[in-house]
Design an enzyme around this catalytic site. Structure first.
Site, PDB file in Angstrom:
ATOM      1  N   CYS A   1      35.050  41.220  -0.979  1.00  0.00           N
ATOM      2  CA  CYS A   1      33.527  41.150  -1.821  1.00  0.00           C
ATOM      3  C   CYS A   1      33.618  42.145  -2.838  1.00  0.00           C
ATOM      4  CB  CYS A   1      33.574  40.971  -0.681  1.00  0.00           C
ATOM      5  SG  CYS A   1      31.532  41.183  -0.767  1.00  0.00           S
TER       6      CYS A   1
ATOM      7  N   CYS B   1      30.228  43.930  -1.988  1.00  0.00           N
ATOM      8  CA  CYS B   1      30.382  44.800  -0.356  1.00  0.00           C
ATOM      9  C   CYS B   1      30.964  46.178  -0.873  1.00  0.00           C
ATOM     10  CB  CYS B   1      30.760  43.598   1.114  1.00  0.00           C
ATOM     11  SG  CYS B   1      30.879  41.956   0.033  1.00  0.00           S
ATOM     12  N   ASP B   2      32.216  45.670  -1.142  1.00  0.00           N
ATOM     13  CA  ASP B   2      33.155  47.211  -1.565  1.00  0.00           C
ATOM     14  C   ASP B   2      33.367  47.960  -2.550  1.00  0.00           C
ATOM     15  OD1 ASP B   2      33.481  46.778   1.252  1.00  0.00           O
ATOM     16  OD2 ASP B   2      34.962  45.407   0.723  1.00  0.00           O
TER      17      ASP B   2
END
Ligand code: NDP
Length: 317
Positions: free
Chosen positions: A140, A143-144
């Site tokens: 992701c 997300c990261d």
């Protein structure tokens, strides 16, 4: 009905942000929800390390901790959180029947499906190692990606997700290398064109990830292989993103619910309603586009409110 069959008003399937948010709302509305956690208690967030993009955590929060907090919040209002997998359902009548772990039958007036989706991985040992230890493999980018600000990353995949994530990473990273296993993209023309036009994205066609390289703790590069020539070479990077698709965890509902061709449950636009009255869906099980904890939580709230209104309209609450 047999005396021994448990009857509940609201049964929630799944324990990610969607399921626990539905449980918070349903328990506060006195629907006495029962939540079955499923195969991966806490859902996909327990496979990530730091969550930096969920509103309300200015310093970020560990993914597993966040799910423990959500569970504690749901339990505070009386949600009955249980271990178990839903292995069969029967949505033929007004009372929805479900079976837990192939044995226990439960009847519920409403069902909230929050079973999520699972990211697909390549299955390499090195990929799984650096995924599990949070050392530089992720599925992701939204997300990261931020953790790789000013660094070089690699992304595997050539669908719309890979293109979208590569564009996202290109805004953060100095360089993004895309590994595309064929000589063409699967993504829509417009998405593929977009990544081709971004200066700091290099696209390697006919190229697959052979190994994630690192020092045991963090990723330092990848070895790739050209599947035409079999030539291998190494690329230096600190992050390896895998964007080869997701599988929605919806198989058990297949005979009953409308789904798209890839298994995502189809909900009525603007609501959590499915084609079966009293059955609602939230989170990634119905969302292949946004797939964020905060959007999952939002739709979990919608599902609980829709379930409550359904019960009220039927005179069941
Ligand atoms: P897709 O299934 O569309 O694409 C998966 C990609 O991963 C393909 O390029 C595939 O290669 C590649 N791949 C699969 N397995 C491997 C492997 N073992 N090694 C290397 N590459 C591999 O998944 P997406 O998540 O991209 O998209 C899912 C759906 O969601 C699609 O319908 C998409 O259009 C939609 N979507 C829409 C968005 C939007 O509208 N904004 C954003 C994101 C997704 P190959 O092509 O060779 O099979």
């Amino acid at each position: 009905m047999s005396e021994s069959i448990e009857k509940v008003k609201c049964l929630i399937v799944g324990s990610g942000p969607a399921g626990f948010t539905a449980a918070i709302y349903a328990s506060r509305a006195n629907m006495k929800p029962v939540l079955y956690q499923g195969m991966q208690p806490g859902g996909q967030l327990t496979t990530t390390t730091e969550v930096d993009n969920f509103p309300g955590y200015p310093k970020g929060v560990d993914g597993t901790q966040m799910m423990m907090d959500l569970e504690a919040q749901a339990k505070r209002f009386g949600a009955d959180v249980r271990t178990g997998m839903i292995t069969k359902v029967d949505f033929a009548g007004p009372v929805h029947k479900i079976w837990v772990d192939n044995k226990t039958e439960i009847h519920s007036d409403t069902i909230v499906i929050s079973t999520g989706a699972s990211a697909r991985y390549l299955g390499l040992d090195s990929e799984q190692h650096y995924l599990a230890n949070g050392g530089g493999v992720s599925a992701c980018a939204v997300c990261d990606g931020f953790f790789y600000k000013g660094q070089e990353t690699v992304i595997v995949g050539a669908g719309d997700s890979a293109c979208e994530e590569a564009s996202y990473l290109a805004n953060i990273c100095t360089k993004v290398t895309m590994l595309v296993r064929r000589d063409e993209f699967r993504a829509s023309k417009i998405m593929a064109e977009r990544v081709r036009n971004i200066d700091n994205i290099e696209i390697l066609h006919n190229t697959e990830l052979d190994e994630v390289l690192g020092d045991g703790n963090v990723v330092t590069g990848v070895r790739v292989v050209n599947n035409k020539s079999n030539a291998k070479h190494e690329i230096s990077c600190t992050g390896a993103f895998i964007a080869i698709g997701h599988t929605p965890n919806t198989k058990v509902f297949e005979p009953w619910l409308d789904m798209d061709e890839t298994g995502y449950i189809v909900n009525n636009p603007g609501s959590s309603k499915t084609n079966i009255e009293g059955v609602f869906v939230s989170g990634d099980a119905a969302d292949h586009v946004y797939r964020q904890a905060v959007t999952a939580a939002g739709t979990g709230c919608m599902a609980a409110l829709d379930a409550e209104r359904y019960l009220a309209a039927k005179g069941l609450h």
